[in-house]
Write a protein that holds these residues in place. Structure first.
Motif, PDB file in Angstrom:
ATOM      1  N   PHE A 414      43.423  57.358  31.506  1.00 47.37           N
ATOM      2  CA  PHE A 414      43.401  55.902  31.376  1.00 47.37           C
ATOM      3  C   PHE A 414      42.161  55.330  32.051  1.00 47.37           C
ATOM      4  CE2 PHE A 414      47.797  56.803  30.530  1.00 47.37           C
ATOM      5  CZ  PHE A 414      48.193  55.814  29.617  1.00 47.37           C
ATOM      6  N   VAL A 415      41.703  54.196  31.509  1.00 45.01           N
ATOM      7  CA  VAL A 415      40.609  53.437  32.109  1.00 45.01           C
ATOM      8  C   VAL A 415      41.197  52.180  32.720  1.00 45.01           C
ATOM      9  CG1 VAL A 415      38.472  52.167  31.688  1.00 45.01           C
ATOM     10  CG2 VAL A 415      38.924  54.288  30.441  1.00 45.01           C
ATOM     11  N   GLU A 416      40.816  51.908  33.963  1.00 42.87           N
ATOM     12  CA  GLU A 416      41.240  50.685  34.625  1.00 42.87           C
ATOM     13  C   GLU A 416      40.020  49.791  34.837  1.00 42.87           C
ATOM     14  OE1 GLU A 416      43.253  51.524  38.237  1.00 42.87           O
ATOM     15  OE2 GLU A 416      44.894  52.641  37.294  1.00 42.87           O
ATOM     16  N   LEU A 417      40.113  48.562  34.320  1.00 40.39           N
ATOM     17  CA  LEU A 417      39.066  47.559  34.528  1.00 40.39           C
ATOM     18  C   LEU A 417      39.585  46.543  35.534  1.00 40.39           C
ATOM     19  CD1 LEU A 417      36.532  45.881  33.915  1.00 40.39           C
ATOM     20  CD2 LEU A 417      37.718  44.991  31.892  1.00 40.39           C
ATOM     21  N   HIS A 418      38.941  46.487  36.711  1.00 39.38           N
ATOM     22  CA  HIS A 418      39.344  45.562  37.767  1.00 39.38           C
ATOM     23  C   HIS A 418      38.301  44.447  37.871  1.00 39.38           C
ATOM     24  CE1 HIS A 418      42.432  48.245  39.713  1.00 39.38           C
ATOM     25  NE2 HIS A 418      41.765  49.125  38.963  1.00 39.38           N
ATOM     26  N   VAL A 419      38.744  43.209  37.783  1.00 43.82           N
ATOM     27  CA  VAL A 419      37.863  42.047  37.984  1.00 43.82           C
ATOM     28  C   VAL A 419      38.473  41.215  39.103  1.00 43.82           C
ATOM     29  CG1 VAL A 419      36.827  40.005  36.971  1.00 43.82           C
ATOM     30  CG2 VAL A 419      37.153  42.045  35.573  1.00 43.82           C
ATOM     31  N   SER A 420      37.760  41.112  40.214  1.00 42.06           N
ATOM     32  CA  SER A 420      38.278  40.383  41.374  1.00 42.06           C
ATOM     33  C   SER A 420      37.209  39.447  41.925  1.00 42.06           C
ATOM     34  CB  SER A 420      38.738  41.361  42.459  1.00 42.06           C
ATOM     35  OG  SER A 420      37.672  42.211  42.847  1.00 42.06           O
ATOM     36  N   ASP A 421      37.648  38.433  42.669  1.00 43.73           N
ATOM     37  CA  ASP A 421      36.713  37.487  43.310  1.00 43.73           C
ATOM     38  C   ASP A 421      37.231  37.111  44.688  1.00 43.73           C
ATOM     39  OD1 ASP A 421      38.416  35.024  43.169  1.00 43.73           O
ATOM     40  OD2 ASP A 421      38.226  35.345  41.015  1.00 43.73           O
ATOM     41  N   ASN A 422      36.387  36.460  45.460  1.00 41.82           N
ATOM     42  CA  ASN A 422      36.782  36.013  46.810  1.00 41.82           C
ATOM     43  C   ASN A 422      36.956  34.498  46.849  1.00 41.82           C
ATOM     44  OD1 ASN A 422      34.116  35.295  46.548  1.00 41.82           O
ATOM     45  ND2 ASN A 422      33.558  35.837  48.651  1.00 41.82           N
ATOM     46  N   GLY A 423      37.447  33.960  45.706  1.00 43.63           N
ATOM     47  CA  GLY A 423      37.605  32.510  45.595  1.00 43.63           C
ATOM     48  C   GLY A 423      38.900  31.988  46.190  1.00 43.63           C
ATOM     49  N   VAL A 424      39.319  30.839  45.682  1.00 47.02           N
ATOM     50  CA  VAL A 424      40.479  30.152  46.255  1.00 47.02           C
ATOM     51  C   VAL A 424      41.797  30.804  45.855  1.00 47.02           C
ATOM     52  CG1 VAL A 424      39.262  27.951  46.349  1.00 47.02           C
ATOM     53  CG2 VAL A 424      40.550  28.547  44.277  1.00 47.02           C
ATOM     54  N   GLY A 425      41.755  31.647  44.807  1.00 48.35           N
ATOM     55  CA  GLY A 425      42.957  32.342  44.373  1.00 48.35           C
ATOM     56  C   GLY A 425      43.895  31.431  43.600  1.00 48.35           C
ATOM     57  N   MET A 426      44.972  31.996  43.096  1.00 48.29           N
ATOM     58  CA  MET A 426      45.970  31.199  42.381  1.00 48.29           C
ATOM     59  C   MET A 426      47.358  31.770  42.675  1.00 48.29           C
ATOM     60  SD  MET A 426      45.189  32.325  38.475  1.00 48.29           S
ATOM     61  CE  MET A 426      45.037  34.059  37.984  1.00 48.29           C
ATOM     62  N   LYS A 427      48.223  30.897  43.165  1.00 45.78           N
ATOM     63  CA  LYS A 427      49.559  31.336  43.541  1.00 45.78           C
ATOM     64  C   LYS A 427      50.425  31.625  42.328  1.00 45.78           C
ATOM     65  CE  LYS A 427      49.490  28.825  47.936  1.00 45.78           C
ATOM     66  NZ  LYS A 427      50.130  27.779  48.757  1.00 45.78           N
ATOM     67  N   ASN A 428      50.367  30.747  41.354  1.00 51.66           N
ATOM     68  CA  ASN A 428      51.168  30.919  40.137  1.00 51.66           C
ATOM     69  C   ASN A 428      50.244  30.886  38.918  1.00 51.66           C
ATOM     70  OD1 ASN A 428      53.770  30.859  41.490  1.00 51.66           O
ATOM     71  ND2 ASN A 428      53.378  28.662  41.821  1.00 51.66           N
ATOM     72  N   PRO A 429      49.831  32.050  38.417  1.00 48.55           N
ATOM     73  CA  PRO A 429      48.930  32.092  37.266  1.00 48.55           C
ATOM     74  C   PRO A 429      49.514  31.325  36.082  1.00 48.55           C
ATOM     75  CG  PRO A 429      49.179  34.275  38.231  1.00 48.55           C
ATOM     76  CD  PRO A 429      50.190  33.394  38.885  1.00 48.55           C
ATOM     77  N   GLN A 430      48.710  30.419  35.519  1.00 47.60           N
ATOM     78  CA  GLN A 430      49.142  29.601  34.400  1.00 47.60           C
ATOM     79  C   GLN A 430      48.647  30.211  33.088  1.00 47.60           C
ATOM     80  OE1 GLN A 430      51.111  26.821  34.823  1.00 47.60           O
ATOM     81  NE2 GLN A 430      51.143  27.459  36.984  1.00 47.60           N
ATOM     82  N   THR A 431      49.469  30.040  32.055  1.00 44.67           N
ATOM     83  CA  THR A 431      49.076  30.505  30.735  1.00 44.67           C
ATOM     84  C   THR A 431      48.033  29.544  30.154  1.00 44.67           C
ATOM     85  OG1 THR A 431      51.243  31.456  30.326  1.00 44.67           O
ATOM     86  CG2 THR A 431      49.863  31.048  28.408  1.00 44.67           C
ATOM     87  N   SER A 432      46.952  30.103  29.649  1.00 42.31           N
ATOM     88  CA  SER A 432      45.880  29.312  29.042  1.00 42.31           C
ATOM     89  C   SER A 432      45.384  30.037  27.805  1.00 42.31           C
ATOM     90  CB  SER A 432      44.731  29.122  30.042  1.00 42.31           C
ATOM     91  OG  SER A 432      44.150  30.386  30.356  1.00 42.31           O
TER      92      SER A 432
END
Length: 476
Positions: A414-432
């Protein structure tokens, strides 16, 4: 000395990288050991710059054996028509064994060819092992075959080769010391009759009937290969002079009609041109759509609409990046895309052109080279675009700078693609719209999974999809 010779020939005649040359140098250094151990003649051949030929860059002969080769063959050109095993291993990356191969020096050998690969599993050369084949025929029979005392057809029949020659598609033509035709198999007779316009060809001067062969006969080499086009025919002519002390000198021609092959090559070339043109048109059409959107944006739109327009532009550019990478390749049929290169192209364009943020973009391939088809690459390009776009749009509110990390991890199949940042974050990810695009592409096109990993600082998205026929991994 051995290593310097390999380096000099590779630099002069091939397109190999320094790392590839170093691999060949190390193998060449041990070649004498291989030769003594296997009691075989060992060679390393490398393909020439865009050409269907190869060159010998290293050799080693077993100590104490009767030499097969009078002179060194280092630097000598290798023709596919004489050593097909070399080119089979090059093209297919597989071992080749030929029980009775005819070398360019006219020697019958047992030949084994093994591909030499670099760390990217690319074939950079071949290792050739040769042992002389002892003829099972009595010496008198071999001698009789090389002396014209009766018709050459009788000689071939007596040696057991006549029936075989009649079944061959190749044309066998034998001439005596005066260049008179003394034997030709059926396909050879047909060629001579067609091109000379006469039926009584036996014992006539072959060069008078087929003057275009004069160039072949004038060559001093005992073995010579020549490709020519005559009367809408493409022919490969192999000339072998059959020498023996105090005896007449015969010349054997092996002629192969490759007209159909060349026609197919032209058709494939035309197909490649068409494919490349299609890629150009797709890319240009995408650029046209992007230009129309930018034109619309210049006519004045609200801030909310501008954001939607910019997101659409980034999606178009991410798809266009796939075709830009494909069009940089020489082979139009090769539509495989390096996902690491694609990621760099997409991310740099988005960060530099569309956002006024100071963002450090870190891409970590972890030594992996991930290759996929253009169809999969378009899906992955859109996924990467949406993930990076989300970070750029939402993660750094109230900040002037930040870090986005894109990491590729290979876990078994398997290939894992990780995209991360050091921003403000999100407690409850919203559907968009962006997350819906990602979810649909990952599920339907990649047969994978998409999720957000909880973390104290910033956002961390993971895409997981399987390796398969359309996704290959090479360790860098």
């Amino acid at each position: 000395m051995v290593k310097s010779t390999v380096e000099k020939l590779c630099k002069l005649h091939t397109e190999l990288t320094n790392q590839d040359v170093q691999i060949l140098q190390e193998m060449a250094f041990s070649l004498q050991t291989y030769a003594d151990l296997s009691n075989s003649y060992m060679f390393i051949d490398c393909k020439l710059k865009p050409s269907n030929q190869a060159i010998v860059v290293a050799e080693a002969f077993p100590v104490g054996c009767t030499p097969l080769y009078t002179n060194s063959v280092i630097g000598k050109i290798v023709f596919e028509s004489f050593e097909p095993g070399v080119f089979y291993s090059y093209r297919n990356g597989k071992k080749s064994i030929i029980q009775q191969a005819m070398t360019q020096e006219g020697i019958v050998v047992h030949q084994t060819v093994v591909p030499i690969k670099n760390t990217y599993h690319q074939v950079i050369g071949v290792l050739v092992s040769e042992k002389q084949v002892t003829s099972p025929l009595p010496a008198d029979d071999i001698k009789r075959f090389s002396v014209v005392t009766e018709t050459a057809e009788d000689q071939l029949t007596n040696s057991g080769l006549g029936v075989v020659s009649d079944l061959l598609m190749e044309m066998l033509i034998l001439t005596d010391a005066s260049n008179r035709l003394v034997y030709a198999n059926p396909s050879g007779l047909k060629l001579i009759s067609e091109m000379s316009g006469r039926d009584d060809v036996l014992y006539r001067d072959l060069l008078e009937m087929l003057p275009f062969l004069r160039t072949v006969y004038e060559q001093e080499e005992d073995v010579f290969v020549f490709e020519l086009t005559i009367q809408d025919k493409n022919l490969i002519v192999k000339k072998i002079r059959m020498r023996e002390k105090n005896k007449s000198q015969e010349t054997l021609l092996i002629v192969q009609d490759i007209t159909e092959l060349r026609t197919k090559e032209k058709e494939l070339m035309m197909k490649s041109v068409v494919i490349k043109e299609i890629h150009h048109r797709v890319k240009n059409n995408l650029q046209t759509v992007a230009s129309l959107i930018r034109l619309q944006m210049r006519n004045g739109i609200s801030a909310n609409n501008r954001s939607a327009f910019e997101e659409t532009l980034n999606r178009i550019y991410s798809i266009s990046s796939v075709y830009e990478i494909i069009l940089t390749k020489e082979d139009a049929d090769d539509d495989d895309v390096n996902i690491i290169d694609l990621t760099r192209k997409i991310c740099s364009t988005m960060v530099l052109n569309d956002y006024n943020l100071k963002v450090d973009l870190i891409i970590e391939p972890n030594g992996n080279k991930i290759i996929t088809t253009s169809k999969k690459a378009v899906s992955i390009a859109l996924i990467i675009n949406e993930l990076i776009q989300n970070s750029l749009k939402h993660a750094f509110r109230g900040k002037e700078e930040g870090i986005i990390n894109v990491e590729f991890i290979v876990d078994h199949d398997f290939v894992e693609l990780h995209v991360s940042d050091n921003g403000v974050g999100m407690k409850n990810p919203q559907t968009s719209l962006g997350t819906e695009i990602i979810h649909n592409l990952v599920t339907n096109d990649l047969n994978g999974e998409f999720l957000y990993v909880p973390r104290e600082i910033g956002t961390h998205a993971v895409i997981n999809f399987p390796v398969g026929a359309e996704v290959e991994i090479f360790n860098g």
